[in-house]
Structure formats: structure tokens, C-alpha cells
Design a protein around this motif. Structure first.
Motif, short mmCIF file in Angstrom:
data_model
loop_
_atom_site.label_atom_id
_atom_site.label_comp_id
_atom_site.label_asym_id
_atom_site.label_seq_id
_atom_site.Cartn_x
_atom_site.Cartn_y
_atom_site.Cartn_z
N THR A 184 -4.72 40.68 21.28
CA THR A 184 -6.00 40.07 21.64
C THR A 184 -7.12 40.69 20.82
N GLU A 185 -7.96 39.84 20.25
CA GLU A 185 -9.12 40.32 19.51
C GLU A 185 -10.29 40.48 20.47
N GLU A 186 -11.03 41.57 20.33
CA GLU A 186 -12.21 41.77 21.19
C GLU A 186 -13.22 40.63 20.98
N LYS A 187 -13.97 40.36 22.01
CA LYS A 187 -15.02 39.35 21.94
C LYS A 187 -16.36 39.99 22.26
N GLU A 188 -17.21 40.07 21.27
CA GLU A 188 -18.55 40.63 21.45
C GLU A 188 -19.49 39.57 22.03
N PRO A 189 -20.49 39.97 22.81
CA PRO A 189 -20.75 41.36 23.22
C PRO A 189 -19.85 41.77 24.38
N ASN A 190 -19.38 43.00 24.33
CA ASN A 190 -18.58 43.56 25.41
C ASN A 190 -18.94 45.03 25.61
N ASN A 191 -20.23 45.29 25.64
CA ASN A 191 -20.73 46.67 25.66
C ASN A 191 -21.01 47.20 27.06
N THR A 192 -20.95 46.33 28.07
CA THR A 192 -21.25 46.74 29.44
C THR A 192 -20.16 46.27 30.38
N ASN B 232 -0.95 44.53 26.77
CA ASN B 232 -1.71 43.65 25.90
C ASN B 232 -2.40 44.52 24.84
N VAL B 233 -2.01 44.38 23.58
CA VAL B 233 -2.61 45.18 22.52
C VAL B 233 -3.93 44.55 22.10
N VAL B 234 -5.02 45.30 22.24
CA VAL B 234 -6.35 44.80 21.93
C VAL B 234 -6.80 45.40 20.61
N THR B 235 -7.35 44.58 19.75
CA THR B 235 -7.80 45.07 18.46
C THR B 235 -9.27 44.73 18.26
N GLY B 236 -10.01 45.64 17.63
CA GLY B 236 -11.44 45.44 17.42
C GLY B 236 -11.98 46.48 16.46
N THR B 237 -13.30 46.51 16.32
CA THR B 237 -13.98 47.49 15.48
C THR B 237 -15.20 48.02 16.23
#
Length: 465
Positions: free
Chosen positions: A54-62, A73-78
């Protein structure tokens, strides 16, 4: 339940950190028109076919912006500047679970990766074990069912655009059984090579014929010395899956075992056409080839002696020879071949694998300080090897005792752990007793049901009833 990936710290970190480099290599390799896409895809998906990426979906800061994810579930992002990525994880059921978290990158990173876990009321949850090593973060948590938030971050705030992989895994205390298998021995060897490489590029590969065993029997310590997998080929042509594996692994050099009667000049030419440097280790026969391989290994006082007329004993000791870089020399039952005898003066101690039906008493007496390791059959001998060298029985590799190819390819994969041989349709009683007595918990089966049937898996599950 059969699992598709492990649950120890090292295995989980390997799963997270070393999958994507292989995918990057595959993506590049797919651009080459001479390489078949299906083979590359199969290599890429080895060990990951039941993961969900799963690719992260911004915004996800809070907490309110958190991305929903699931266990396994392997999550990938930067991470961008001062970024904190928050994920919402729901644990179902009635009982406490052991949640293992790992956060890593493709390579050793200069980031300081961290995961903070909060409960539904946004209270911090302490880890049972927590570590941030050179490759990333690891945390071991015991959690009641409910909703949790995982806050991933780079404490050094490098803002370098480097991709991370977050893997939340729920450990269940039940045996782990996996099977590494392709549609034939060549594809199986490619899959084993992909697994043993950890998804990373492999500069060197050892290549042996998949059509007969003699020249390949002594190859496992050489492969270990090169940190190389063993791939198989047909005599006169490289199988497409072998070409694909070499491309995916970004291999620069190959050592061929045996003469042109085992691996032809045409196969060697195909390697060179791929831009691969090739050398060959060969003697006038299987005994001379084994002696020539021994000459390539670092000096040691110890040597393995096994029958050159059959394969099981040499294969069973392969992981041990790999671990200690001990040469494997071959012999006739009742006479010591000239090539073997000529190099024996280099060694002080010899480990003779197999009974007198494999290595007779006359040969035994000519060996330096010999010690015989054997059982009543090839299966019991593989157990005797594991016992003699005190290999860790918690994890074992299982291969057919009726065919050489899968065990040969797997001898490097099972480095330092028992390689146990089995009949096709059931575990041998000696192997079953070994597993039972030693509480073996992790099992890797090499080859498809045509080599090791699903009835062997049933025998393993029955050990835990």
C-alpha cells in the motif's frame, strides 16, 4: 495456517528491506526485449505473492488524517520536511496479540527511523522490545484488540526522498511452512537464488548442469565463498528462466562447474553474449572436478569425503561445507580415485558421509583422521549430519532424496541449518523423529509436489497435533 513469510526479527526486517531492490532490478530488466516478462514477474513475486503493498496517501500527518492499514500489509512512502506519517491499525478478535513492527529502507540509511504507537485514546503504548539499528526500526508489542495509531518518522529529518517500508506483522505461535518451487528444476533454482539473495543484486553466480549431478556435488562451498547462489542449466542451452534470473540478479560473473560435457560451449557463449564474465572449473572426471574446486577454496584442515556415484550424502552435508568452506571430495566405494588421493595430504581431518555401502572400509583407512557420519539410509544420514555438526534444528530445509537438483540449489540457501532429505510421499521416520525431538518450528520445502508431495506437509502438521 501456512504462512508466506517469517516472524523472527531478522526475517521480518529482511522481508521489508530487501524486496524492493529486486523489483527495481526487474523493472529495468523488463525493458530488455530478449527477456521474457512472465519469468521476471515470477521471480519478483517470490515470497511476496500474498503480501499487500500500500502506498501512503498524503496528507496523513495527524490522527484524523491517518491511513487505514491491515496487519501483514506492507506500507511504502517517503518523509518530507518535518513529516510524520500516521497509520490506523485495527486489531480484531478477543485475545491479546503480539504485534511486530519494522520500518526500513532499501539500503543502509542515514535516517533515524522511528515508529511511535498510540492507543485509541492517543496514549503512547510502550514496546516490549524496541531497537533502531543501522537498517531501521524494530518494535515488539503485546496489544489487546482495538484501534491503534502508528506514527512513522525520521528523527533526523533528512528530507531526502528515500522510500521507506513499514510492516506491521501479527505473530501467531504456529509452525511456519513455506515451499519454494517452480514448474521445473531450473525455475526452482531461480526462485531459490532470488530468495537466497534477499532481493539484492548478486555479482557472482555458480552454474551447474541440471541434467546430472557429478560435477555439481562439490559446488556448495565454492558458492558460499563467492556469496553466490547456484543456478541450473541444460547442457546445450541456457533456459530462459536462468537467463532471466541472471538479469534480475544483475550478475557480472559466472563460474561453470564441469566440462563441456556438462555445460556446453554454446551455453557459455550465451552467458558472454549477456555481458557476463565466465570462468570454468573442470577436471577430466567428477573426481578431478571436485579436486579442482577444492583448490579454489581457502586453506583448511578439514575435508568432506562422499560417494561420487550417488548424490544424497554430498547434498546433505552441503550446508555444513558451505558454512565452514570445507571442500567436498568424491570417491569410489572401494577405491580412492587418483585425483582425490593427490590432494588429501592438504588435510588433517576428514568427515566421511555415508555408510560402508557408499564409502567402503578400504577407502576409509586411506583418509586423514577419518570420522564416519551415517545413518541406515540417505534420510537418516541427513539427520546424522545435522546431529553431528550440532546444526540449529529450529529451522530446517526439506528436499527430495530421490532427485538431486532442488537440494543442490538449496544447499546455499540452507547455510548452517539442516538440509533433510525426504521420500516423495512421506517423511522418513528418522526425519520425523528428529523434528519432533527438537521442536522444529520452521520448514522450507524445496521443489513442487512432483518432488515433495503435499503429504509431506501433512506429516509436518501432524507433528503439532
Amino acid at each position: 495456517m501456512k504462512k508466506t513469510w517469517g516472524w523472527t526479527t531478522a526475517l521480518i526486517l529482511t522481508a521489508v528491506l530487501y524486496t524492493q531492490p529486486a523489483e527495481a532490478a526487474v523493472d529495468a530488466a523488463l525493458k530488455a526485449p530478449e527477456i521474457e516478462k512472465p519469468n521476471l514477474n515470477e521471480i519478483r513475486l517470490l515470497g511476496t505473492d500474498e503480501w499487500e503493498f500500500t502506498e501512503e496517501k498524503e496528507p496523513n500527518n495527524t490522527f484524523t488524517q491517518s491511513n487505514n492499514i491491515s496487519p501483514d500489509n506492507v506500507v511504502t512512502g517517503t518523509f518530507t520536511d518535518k513529516d510524520k506519517d500516521v497509520y490506523k491499525l485495527t486489531i480484531d478478535g478477543d485475545d491479546e496479540v503480539n504485534l511486530i513492527l519494522s520500518l526500513g529502507t532499501d539500503e543502509e540509511t542515514k535516517m533515524e527511523l522511528n515508529v511511535t504507537v498510540y492507543d485509541e485514546k492517543q496514549n503512547k503504548v510502550e514496546a516490549y522490545v524496541e531497537d533502531a539499528g543501522e537498517f531501521g526500526y524494530f518494535g515488539d508489542f503485546y496489544l489487546q484488540p482495538g484501534t491503534y495509531y502508528l506514527e512513522a518518522s525520521d528523527l533526523k529529518n533528512r528530507n531526502n526522498g528515500e522510500r521507506y517500508y513499514l510492516f506491521p506483522y501479527i505473530y501467531e505461535e504456529e509452525p511456519y511452512i513455506e515451499r519454494i518451487a517452480g514448474k521445473d528444476r531450473y525455475e526452482t533454482s531461480a526462485f531459490i537464488a532470488a530468495r537466497s539473495s534477499g532481493g539484492m543484486a548478486v555479482e557472482h553466480v555458480v552454474l551447474a548442469t541440471g541434467q546430472d549431478f557429478p560435477d555439481a556435488l562439490a559446488g556448495s562451498p565454492l558458492a558460499s565463498m563467492y556469496a553466490a547462489p547456484i543456478l541450473l542449466t541444460k547442457q546445450n542451452a541456457l533456459p530462459e528462466i536462468t537467463k532471466s534470473a541472471l538479469q534480475v540478479l544483475n550478475t557480472k560473473s559466472v563460474t561453470i562447474l564441469g566440462g563441456t560435457g556438462a555445460v556446453s560451449k554454446q551455453a557459455e557463449k550465451s552467458l558472454k553474449q549477456m555481458g557476463i564474465q565466465v570462468d570454468r572449473i573442470a577436471g577430466i572426471d567428477r573426481y578431478a572436478t571436485a579436486a579442482a574446486i577444492a583448490d579454489e577454496l581457502p586453506p583448511t584442515d578439514e575435508v568432506v569425503i562422499a560417494s561420487g556415484r550417488n548424490f544424497p550424502d554430498a547434498l546433505a552435508v552441503g550446508p555444513v561445507a558451505s558454512m565452514y568452506l570445507m571442500p567436498i571430495l568424491l570417491t569410489e566405494k572401494d577405491s580412492l580415485p587418483k585425483a582425490t588421493g593427490e590432494v588429501l595430504n592438504s588435510y588433517d581431518t576428514s568427515f566421511v558421509i555415508g555408510g560402508t555401502g557408499a564409502v567402503g572400509s578400504n577407502v576409509f583407512k586411506q583418509l586423514p583422521d577419518p570420522d564416519r557420519i551415517s545413518g541406515q539410509n540417505r534420510y537418516a544420514t541427513s539427520v546424522a549430519v545435522a546431529d553431528y555438526f550440532d546444526l540449529d534444528p529450529f529451522q530446517v530445509t526439506i528436499a527430495s532424496g530421490g532427485h538431486f537438483a532442488d537440494a543442490l540449489s538449496g544447499s546455499v540457501l540452507s547455510y548452517g541449518t539442516p538440509l533433510l532429505l525426504t521420500p516423495k510421499t512421506k517423511l522418513d521416520p528418522s526425519v520425523k523423529a528428529y523434528m519432533k525431538q527438537n521442536d522444529t518450528f520452521m520448514f522450507t520445502i524445496l521443489g513442487g509436489p512432483g518432488a515433495v508431495s503435499e503429504k509431506v506437509e501433512d506429516d509436518i502438521w501432524n507433528l503439532f497435533e
